[in-house]
Design a protein around this motif. Structure first.
Motif, PDB file in Angstrom:
ATOM      1  N   MET A   1       0.846  -1.200   0.000  1.00  0.00           N
ATOM      2  CA  MET A   1       0.000   0.000   0.000  1.00  0.00           C
ATOM      3  C   MET A   1       0.882   1.251   0.000  1.00  0.00           C
ATOM      4  N   SER A   2       0.612   2.157  -0.917  1.00  0.00           N
ATOM      5  CA  SER A   2       1.406   3.391  -0.980  1.00  0.00           C
ATOM      6  C   SER A   2       1.011   4.297   0.178  1.00  0.00           C
ATOM      7  N   ASN A   3       2.008   4.797   0.902  1.00  0.00           N
ATOM      8  CA  ASN A   3       1.623   5.736   1.959  1.00  0.00           C
ATOM      9  C   ASN A   3       1.818   7.153   1.451  1.00  0.00           C
ATOM     10  N   SER A   4       1.150   7.434   0.341  1.00  0.00           N
ATOM     11  CA  SER A   4       1.236   8.759  -0.278  1.00  0.00           C
ATOM     12  C   SER A   4       0.207   9.681   0.347  1.00  0.00           C
ATOM     13  N   LYS A   5       0.699  10.793   0.918  1.00  0.00           N
ATOM     14  CA  LYS A   5      -0.225  11.793   1.469  1.00  0.00           C
ATOM     15  C   LYS A   5      -0.976  12.481   0.338  1.00  0.00           C
ATOM     16  N   LEU A   6      -0.296  12.545  -0.806  1.00  0.00           N
ATOM     17  CA  LEU A   6      -0.885  13.196  -1.962  1.00  0.00           C
ATOM     18  C   LEU A   6      -2.180  12.500  -2.363  1.00  0.00           C
ATOM     19  N   LYS A   7      -2.151  11.172  -2.299  1.00  0.00           N
ATOM     20  CA  LYS A   7      -3.308  10.376  -2.710  1.00  0.00           C
ATOM     21  C   LYS A   7      -4.554  10.806  -1.941  1.00  0.00           C
ATOM     22  N   LYS A  92       5.392  18.134   3.463  1.00  0.00           N
ATOM     23  CA  LYS A  92       4.264  18.111   2.522  1.00  0.00           C
ATOM     24  C   LYS A  92       4.640  17.157   1.398  1.00  0.00           C
ATOM     25  N   PRO A  93       3.641  16.666   0.661  1.00  0.00           N
ATOM     26  CA  PRO A  93       3.972  15.789  -0.461  1.00  0.00           C
ATOM     27  C   PRO A  93       4.885  16.483  -1.474  1.00  0.00           C
ATOM     28  N   VAL A  94       5.826  15.709  -2.018  1.00  0.00           N
ATOM     29  CA  VAL A  94       6.689  16.222  -3.081  1.00  0.00           C
ATOM     30  C   VAL A  94       6.613  15.239  -4.252  1.00  0.00           C
ATOM     31  N   ILE A  95       6.177  15.741  -5.405  1.00  0.00           N
ATOM     32  CA  ILE A  95       6.135  14.909  -6.613  1.00  0.00           C
ATOM     33  C   ILE A  95       7.503  14.999  -7.284  1.00  0.00           C
ATOM     34  N   THR A  96       8.114  13.851  -7.496  1.00  0.00           N
ATOM     35  CA  THR A  96       9.447  13.813  -8.089  1.00  0.00           C
ATOM     36  C   THR A  96       9.353  13.387  -9.548  1.00  0.00           C
ATOM     37  N   GLN A 118      15.809   5.064   0.163  1.00  0.00           N
ATOM     38  CA  GLN A 118      16.805   6.049   0.618  1.00  0.00           C
ATOM     39  C   GLN A 118      16.257   7.471   0.620  1.00  0.00           C
ATOM     40  N   PHE A 119      15.362   7.760  -0.341  1.00  0.00           N
ATOM     41  CA  PHE A 119      14.938   9.155  -0.513  1.00  0.00           C
ATOM     42  C   PHE A 119      13.462   9.369  -0.175  1.00  0.00           C
ATOM     43  N   SER A 120      12.788   8.337   0.309  1.00  0.00           N
ATOM     44  CA  SER A 120      11.372   8.433   0.725  1.00  0.00           C
ATOM     45  C   SER A 120      10.455   8.988  -0.365  1.00  0.00           C
ATOM     46  N   VAL A 121      10.797   8.733  -1.637  1.00  0.00           N
ATOM     47  CA  VAL A 121       9.937   9.190  -2.733  1.00  0.00           C
ATOM     48  C   VAL A 121       8.693   8.302  -2.787  1.00  0.00           C
ATOM     49  N   ARG A 122       7.516   8.923  -2.799  1.00  0.00           N
ATOM     50  CA  ARG A 122       6.252   8.174  -2.893  1.00  0.00           C
ATOM     51  C   ARG A 122       5.435   8.599  -4.109  1.00  0.00           C
ATOM     52  N   ASP A 123       5.622   9.861  -4.530  1.00  0.00           N
ATOM     53  CA  ASP A 123       4.827  10.438  -5.612  1.00  0.00           C
ATOM     54  C   ASP A 123       5.755  10.710  -6.792  1.00  0.00           C
ATOM     55  N   LEU A 124       5.420  10.127  -7.928  1.00  0.00           N
ATOM     56  CA  LEU A 124       6.374  10.068  -9.030  1.00  0.00           C
ATOM     57  C   LEU A 124       5.702  10.420 -10.353  1.00  0.00           C
ATOM     58  N   PRO A 151       8.052  -3.883  -6.629  1.00  0.00           N
ATOM     59  CA  PRO A 151       7.275  -4.161  -5.408  1.00  0.00           C
ATOM     60  C   PRO A 151       6.688  -2.923  -4.729  1.00  0.00           C
ATOM     61  N   GLN A 152       7.316  -1.746  -4.901  1.00  0.00           N
ATOM     62  CA  GLN A 152       6.820  -0.557  -4.207  1.00  0.00           C
ATOM     63  C   GLN A 152       5.668   0.084  -4.961  1.00  0.00           C
ATOM     64  N   ASP A 153       4.735   0.641  -4.173  1.00  0.00           N
ATOM     65  CA  ASP A 153       3.511   1.172  -4.755  1.00  0.00           C
ATOM     66  C   ASP A 153       3.567   2.693  -4.817  1.00  0.00           C
ATOM     67  N   PHE A 154       4.255   3.211  -5.833  1.00  0.00           N
ATOM     68  CA  PHE A 154       4.341   4.667  -6.010  1.00  0.00           C
ATOM     69  C   PHE A 154       2.987   5.222  -6.448  1.00  0.00           C
ATOM     70  N   TYR A 155       2.719   6.477  -6.084  1.00  0.00           N
ATOM     71  CA  TYR A 155       1.515   7.158  -6.570  1.00  0.00           C
ATOM     72  C   TYR A 155       1.932   7.892  -7.833  1.00  0.00           C
ATOM     73  N   LEU A 156       1.503   7.363  -8.982  1.00  0.00           N
ATOM     74  CA  LEU A 156       2.070   7.734 -10.268  1.00  0.00           C
ATOM     75  C   LEU A 156       1.257   8.799 -10.989  1.00  0.00           C
ATOM     76  N   GLY A 157       1.965   9.769 -11.566  1.00  0.00           N
ATOM     77  CA  GLY A 157       1.334  10.764 -12.419  1.00  0.00           C
ATOM     78  C   GLY A 157       2.012  10.791 -13.779  1.00  0.00           C
TER      79      GLY A 157
END
Length: 318
Positions: A1-7, A92-96, A118-124, A151-157
């Motif tokens: 499960m992605s722990n994206s605050k952005l979601k 705050k959420p950061v989209i990378t 390493q970089f805690s990226v969740r929103d991509l 395996p990781q569940d990024f919140y993708l844009g």
């Protein structure tokens, strides 16, 4: 499960989402200075209410056009590093953004693992090659596949370009395909041509309706322009500026103020045309240069456009 605050904030269609776009400092900037640059940016943003930040991955786009680049291209620090720095400071959420064409699938998969752990990226947001020329090691479609198998569940844009719709007439199909490949939101390139954006969003809404699916959120990007040099750079980036618009900016006593008026006017036209389609919308405001007056203008533009969208969304619920 992605722990994206952005979601959690982007899923409410009646709410606008509001971002500030930025680029990592140049690669030769000392890391301690990078942290100071981040502090300075966040200090400027203290006076506005924004949901998160977008960190671009700047690539050398000389393959896309024969015209010389108005500002010299310089490599920047890793977008993941700057994202983590900003996220740790402001929480705050950061989209990378990530440009995918330079490495193969195995490399990209390793990049994703590091980004997450390493970089805690969740929103991509993944970006393809600036042109079909040149050495493309990984296509955007293959990058989406690699991400889906990861395996990781990024919140993708995804990125959407109204200018491409004007040229090819099929950007709405690209949007639907990216939606199928996992994109939950889209970010436009800077808008200076309201009609091109209206055409694209109208066509996208129509396509979604035909297929019985809900349109994904579209985050519209706006950027101030205070000089002939900035305008040249905007056009070099492939952003369509109608002739009348560029003349209005260049011949104004205050080009920067004029560009803000134009952006506000464009945004109002777009909202009037597309709000009835129930496409969830958002805003991303960026400064394309590091000139102080353009950065300050970007913050004023943010205030103007956020107020405009909030008001229109409230009115639509009457």
């Amino acid at each position: 499960m992605s722990n994206s605050k952005l979601k959690s904030i982007t899923t409410d269609p009646k709410r606008g989402v509001y971002f500030i776009g930025t680029t990592p400092p140049k690669k030769d900037t000392d890391l301690e200075l990078v942290s100071g640059i981040a502090d300075k940016l966040l200090g400027r943003l203290d006076e506005i209410e924004y949901d998160g930040l977008i960190v671009y991955d700047i690539q050398d786009e000389t393959s896309r056009t024969d015209k010389p680049r108005p500002f010299p291209f310089k490599y920047t620090h890793d977008s993941r590093l700057y994202s983590k720095l900003l996220h740790d400071k402001v929480n705050k959420p950061v989209i990378t953004y990530k440009s995918v064409s330079q490495r193969d699938a195995a490399d990209f998969s390793a990049w994703l693992s590091d980004a997450w752990h390493q970089f805690s990226v969740r929103d991509l947001v993944l970006v393809g090659s600036p042109s079909s020329e040149g050495d493309i090691k990984l296509s955007l479609n293959d990058a989406y596949k690699t991400l889906a198998d990861h395996p990781q569940d990024f919140y993708l844009g995804g990125v959407t370009i109204a200018e491409r719709h004007v040229a090819k007439g099929n950007e709405h199909i690209r949007l639907r395909n990216k939606q199928e490949q996992g994109c939950e939101y889209f970010i436009t390139q800077a808008v200076y041509n309201a009609q091109a954006t209206i055409d694209l969003l109208t066509r996208y809404a129509s396509e979604c309706k035909q297929q019985g699916v809900q349109p994904k959120r579209v985050i519209l990007t706006f950027s101030p322009c205070g000089s002939a040099k900035t305008l040249e750079f905007i056009e070099w980036l492939g952003i369509s500026v109608p002739e009348a618009t560029s003349l209005r900016i260049l011949e104004s006593d205050n080009p920067l103020k004029e560009s803000l008026q134009i952006s506000r006017n464009n945004f109002e036209q777009i909202l009037q045309a597309v709000l009835p389609f129930n496409i969830p919308l958002g805003l991303n405001i960026e400064s394309l240069t590091n000139r102080k007056e353009e950065i300050d203008a970007a913050i004023l533009l943010f205030k103007l456009l956020k107020a405009t969208l909030d008001l229109k969304l409230a009115e639509s619920q009457l």
